[in-house]
Write an enzyme that holds these catalytic residues in place. Structure first.
Site, PDB file in Angstrom:
ATOM      1  N   SER A  96       0.832  -1.203   0.000  1.00  0.00           N
ATOM      2  CA  SER A  96       0.000   0.000   0.000  1.00  0.00           C
ATOM      3  C   SER A  96       0.869   1.257   0.000  1.00  0.00           C
ATOM      4  CB  SER A  96      -0.950  -0.055   1.205  1.00  0.00           C
ATOM      5  OG  SER A  96      -2.014   0.844   1.071  1.00  0.00           O
ATOM      6  N   ASP A 219      -9.816  -5.244  -5.312  1.00  0.00           N
ATOM      7  CA  ASP A 219      -9.308  -4.419  -4.220  1.00  0.00           C
ATOM      8  C   ASP A 219     -10.078  -3.108  -4.245  1.00  0.00           C
ATOM      9  OD1 ASP A 219      -7.893  -2.783  -2.484  1.00  0.00           O
ATOM     10  OD2 ASP A 219      -5.919  -3.406  -3.201  1.00  0.00           O
ATOM     11  N   HIS A 247      -7.444  -6.002  -0.070  1.00  0.00           N
ATOM     12  CA  HIS A 247      -6.265  -5.133  -0.074  1.00  0.00           C
ATOM     13  C   HIS A 247      -5.088  -5.728   0.690  1.00  0.00           C
ATOM     14  CE1 HIS A 247      -4.231  -1.363  -0.677  1.00  0.00           C
ATOM     15  NE2 HIS A 247      -4.147  -1.097   0.621  1.00  0.00           N
TER      16      HIS A 247
END
Length: 265
Positions: A96, A219, A247
């Site tokens: 991320s 996601d 995610h």
């Protein structure tokens, strides 16, 4: 401030290994999110884990709104860690936001990086239609910030289920909710705004490190179009779409992540 304490740096795995893998976690998690993935590499690689300031077991007193008003504060922290431990040519797995942190760090100091693995990373979360679909519009983000500000722990419960996206395995969302709840609400709100409002699309053409983009099939935070965008914008990059949903594939499908990363490094 001692960087080891500041970022809760831990060195694991095979200390005599020729290669090092550094794992960087995303928003609301900490280094424990890679626990199962680390098991796939600890015999053959030196492993470096750390917590972003403001999360996990980092030194909460090190958090500053000014320093972390952009991703540059996290870039400086990462480069300080690599410098402190004299680490060069590392394989960096960034989940991320830490995908972008590693990317920016590699531009600033390429000697520290051998390969970048971007796991669910995004250069921009806001839509810029019709050219770019980041997944969010500004009114949706404003509503998210408002909910975080007024009822943080209720927001944690809903958000963790949404982004984990493994509804048949509620224990996974509960795991994320636990680490997200541990973040001080004002820090979480500040960090969320920095992440969701950032735009680093202009930096992608400056990446000169071999880059591997790992994208899940669904996601809600980072749609598949973002993985495609990264692949097109980063010269020579490789994109793999794993079957995992959500995610956090390192939590929900660690073996898929292990196999994909190992094939690249």
């Amino acid at each position: 401030m001692n960087i080891t304490t500041k970022n809760n740096v831990r060195i694991l795995g095979n200390e005599r290994a020729d290669q090092t893998i550094v794992f960087g976690h995303g928003f609301g998690t900490d280094q424990t999110s890679f626990a199962e993935v680390v098991k796939g590499f600890e015999n053959d690689y030196r492993i470096v884990l750390y917590d972003n300031v403001g999360g996990g077991k980092s030194d909460i007193n090190a958090f500053s709104l000014a320093r972390y008003s952009t991703l540059n504060g996290y870039v400086t922290d990462l480069l300080d860690i690599l410098q402190e431990y004299q680490l060069e040519n590392v394989n960096y797995v960034g989940h991320s936001v830490n995908g972008m942190v590693s990317l920016l760090s590699s531009i600033k100091s390429p000697k520290h990086f051998s390969k970048l693995i971007l796991l669910g990373a995004s250069p921009r979360y806001l839509n810029d239609l019709p050219e770019y679909t980041g997944g969010f519009d500004q009114p949706s983000l404003d509503a998210l910030y408002q909910t975080m500000d007024t009822n943080y722990y209720a927001w944690v419960s809903g958000f963790s289920k949404l982004v984990m996206d493994n509804h048949d395995r509620p224990e996974l969302a509960a795991q994320f909710a636990e680490t997200l709840s541990a973040v001080r609400p004002d820090i979480a709100l500040s960090v969320a705004k920095v992440i969701f409002q950032t735009d680093h699309r202009g930096d992608l053409s400056s990446v000169n490190i071999p880059t591997f983009i790992l994208q899940t099939t669904h996601d809600v935070a980072v749609p598949e179009s973002v993985g495609d965008y990264l692949n097109n914008a980063i010269v020579g990059s490789k994109l793999t779409k794993v079957k995992a949903k959500g995610h956090f594939p390192q939590i929900s499908s660690p073996q898929e992540v292990i196999d994909a990363v190992r094939s690249f490094i």
